[in-house]
Enzyme design. Sequence first.
Site, PDB file in Angstrom:
ATOM      1  N   SER A 132       0.152 -15.756   9.362  1.00  0.00           N
ATOM      2  CA  SER A 132      -0.226 -15.066   8.127  1.00  0.00           C
ATOM      3  C   SER A 132      -1.514 -15.626   7.556  1.00  0.00           C
ATOM      4  CB  SER A 132       0.877 -15.208   7.076  1.00  0.00           C
ATOM      5  OG  SER A 132       0.444 -14.607   5.867  1.00  0.00           O
ATOM      6  N   LYS A 186       8.691 -14.769   9.310  1.00  0.00           N
ATOM      7  CA  LYS A 186       7.444 -14.044   8.995  1.00  0.00           C
ATOM      8  C   LYS A 186       7.767 -12.670   8.403  1.00  0.00           C
ATOM      9  CE  LYS A 186       3.044 -12.931   8.845  1.00  0.00           C
ATOM     10  NZ  LYS A 186       2.881 -11.537   8.737  1.00  0.00           N
ATOM     11  N   HIS A 189       8.672 -13.187   4.918  1.00  0.00           N
ATOM     12  CA  HIS A 189       7.411 -13.454   4.207  1.00  0.00           C
ATOM     13  C   HIS A 189       6.753 -12.133   3.810  1.00  0.00           C
ATOM     14  CE1 HIS A 189       3.011 -13.387   4.381  1.00  0.00           C
ATOM     15  NE2 HIS A 189       3.020 -14.575   3.808  1.00  0.00           N
ATOM     16  N   ASN A 190       6.692 -11.217   4.752  1.00  0.00           N
ATOM     17  CA  ASN A 190       6.051  -9.928   4.457  1.00  0.00           C
ATOM     18  C   ASN A 190       6.832  -9.133   3.421  1.00  0.00           C
ATOM     19  OD1 ASN A 190       4.278 -10.704   6.483  1.00  0.00           O
ATOM     20  ND2 ASN A 190       4.108  -8.643   7.307  1.00  0.00           N
ATOM     21  N   GLU A 193       6.023 -10.550   0.262  1.00  0.00           N
ATOM     22  CA  GLU A 193       4.648 -10.104  -0.050  1.00  0.00           C
ATOM     23  C   GLU A 193       4.684  -8.713  -0.703  1.00  0.00           C
ATOM     24  OE1 GLU A 193       1.803 -10.421   3.340  1.00  0.00           O
ATOM     25  OE2 GLU A 193       1.412  -8.295   2.986  1.00  0.00           O
TER      26      GLU A 193
HETATM   27  C1  6PG Z   1      -0.143 -11.494   6.569  1.00  0.00           C
HETATM   28  C2  6PG Z   1       0.184 -10.045   6.241  1.00  0.00           C
HETATM   29  C3  6PG Z   1      -0.028  -9.131   7.392  1.00  0.00           C
HETATM   30  C4  6PG Z   1       0.368  -7.689   7.115  1.00  0.00           C
HETATM   31  C5  6PG Z   1      -0.467  -7.020   6.085  1.00  0.00           C
HETATM   32  C6  6PG Z   1      -0.284  -5.518   5.967  1.00  0.00           C
HETATM   33  O1  6PG Z   1       0.791 -12.266   6.423  1.00  0.00           O
HETATM   34  O2  6PG Z   1      -1.275 -11.843   6.888  1.00  0.00           O
HETATM   35  O3  6PG Z   1       1.526  -9.970   5.911  1.00  0.00           O
HETATM   36  O4  6PG Z   1       0.734  -9.639   8.441  1.00  0.00           O
HETATM   37  O5  6PG Z   1       0.233  -6.980   8.296  1.00  0.00           O
HETATM   38  O6  6PG Z   1      -0.272  -7.589   4.845  1.00  0.00           O
HETATM   39  O7  6PG Z   1       1.016  -5.122   5.719  1.00  0.00           O
HETATM   40  P1  6PG Z   1       1.322  -3.607   5.253  1.00  0.00           P
HETATM   41  O8  6PG Z   1       0.317  -2.720   5.920  1.00  0.00           O
HETATM   42  O9  6PG Z   1       2.701  -3.297   5.685  1.00  0.00           O
HETATM   43  O10 6PG Z   1       1.133  -3.612   3.759  1.00  0.00           O
END
Ligand code: 6PG
Length: 483
Positions: A132, A186, A189-190, A193
């Site tokens: 990430s 991970k 984590h997303n 996010e």
């Molecule tokens: C990271 C992000 C990455 C992710 C984007 C887009 O940890 O660097 O999580 O892996 O792909 O943030 O995610 P979306 O297109 O689903 O918003």
Amino acid sequence: MSVQAVADIGLIGLAVMGQNLVLNMDDHGFVVCAYNRTVSKVDHFLANEAKGTKIVGAHSIAEFCAKLKRPRKVMMLVKAGSAVDDFIEQVLPHLEAGDIIIDGGNSHYPDTIRRTKYLESKGFLFVGCGVSGGEEGARYGPSMMPGGSTAAWPHVKPIFQAIAAKVDGEPCCDWVGETGAGHYVKMVHNGIEYGDMQMICEAYDILKKTLGLTADEIGEIFTEWNQGELDSYLIEITRDILKFKDTDGKPLVEKIKDTAGQKGTGKWTVVSALDTGMPVTLIGEAVFARNLSAIKNERVAASKILGGPSGKFQGDKKQFIHDVSKALYASKIISYAQGFMLMREAAKENDWHLNNAGIALMWRGGCIIRSVFLGDIKTAYTKNPELTNLLFDPFFKAAIEGAADSWRRVVSQAVLLGIPTPCMSSALAFFDGYRNAVLPANLLQAQRDYFGAHTYQTLTSDEWVHTNWTGRGGNVASTTYLA
Ligand code: 6PG
């Protein structure tokens, strides 16, 4: 002429993340061999971005594998899905037992579990590593979450921990666990996010619609918030986005179409939450909020048909801005508490031994959700690795109780004014549900038994009983099964 094995690691996939990881590894003294399906990209990379470095290239998979020192470490940064399986099959004939394949993409964890088992059955080692931090993270220090074949870890550890982000000298990378554990963490984590982003959007929307603040003014508020308990990468970039002007001097953010995209990792988190039976409500609402935003045409039509409240905010503006920051903070505590509940359950199901303090440290720097807050989570789990729930930690208990009045004021104000706050309000509903020893599921059990003879237990006995509620029908209870 035999090819010399010169490289410490090889990387397949020279899109921007791959290129940046290669350059990062080179910065830290490792010799990297680079390969790409379209081989002209290898030459272009060597002649440009990689010029003057120790990076070597290969024009075929055979040459690529021959250039790697044993045990070979083949890292792939390719699109999740069948491309990963394709490359695995392509490299396998050129590898020997004990060699290591690493998938650094955003793969779905069941695929990583399958690939680990498959490759181990053939004598190879496999690592599914969440990475990430976007382009910049890959170049100067990402957060890395590796899992898979435990025997691979001593071989990849020196490279991964060297290139990962550091917080107080500690690398934001450690072994997560067996099979799909790295990609699972991970994925969560997303999901988190998604939640963090949606909560920030809700705070922006409330400030805009209740107080009528401009993007610039909200940007100022975010500047202040970024100096306290909300200090995080996502608050920081939001501050910058809100202050960013288009060529005509107007805030660019206000011109962007309000339909959110997504690539599915948040959805995977929610599917896993449903599968494990964990109430990860905030991330669920964050995914649905993106879905609702995406049906813009329908919303535009609805806005012309369906009315709502027309009241105005009457309270103290300064106090309300403070309340919004506390509502954001409290909701965030709930989101992370739910995320860790989910990982706890998944760990049980998959026999992973997740180290919560270690996960918090991996997320503390380098990644998209990096924040000061994660330092507090790390402290909580370091003090008590067996902590059942983040909300039981004295620091977080005091923090959420201290924020609760503000949080309630914000959610009720938003409800009264008709401003949607799906994450903040569902987080509050979760909090009130979680801290209640008694919920109305007694009535729900009675309903199930009434119409379907599904049986229930009483407060004083574990025995499953059925009541003939109507006097009609029989006394036969239905059998229990899980769909
Ligand atoms: C990271 C992000 C990455 C992710 C984007 C887009 O940890 O660097 O999580 O892996 O792909 O943030 O995610 P979306 O297109 O689903 O918003």
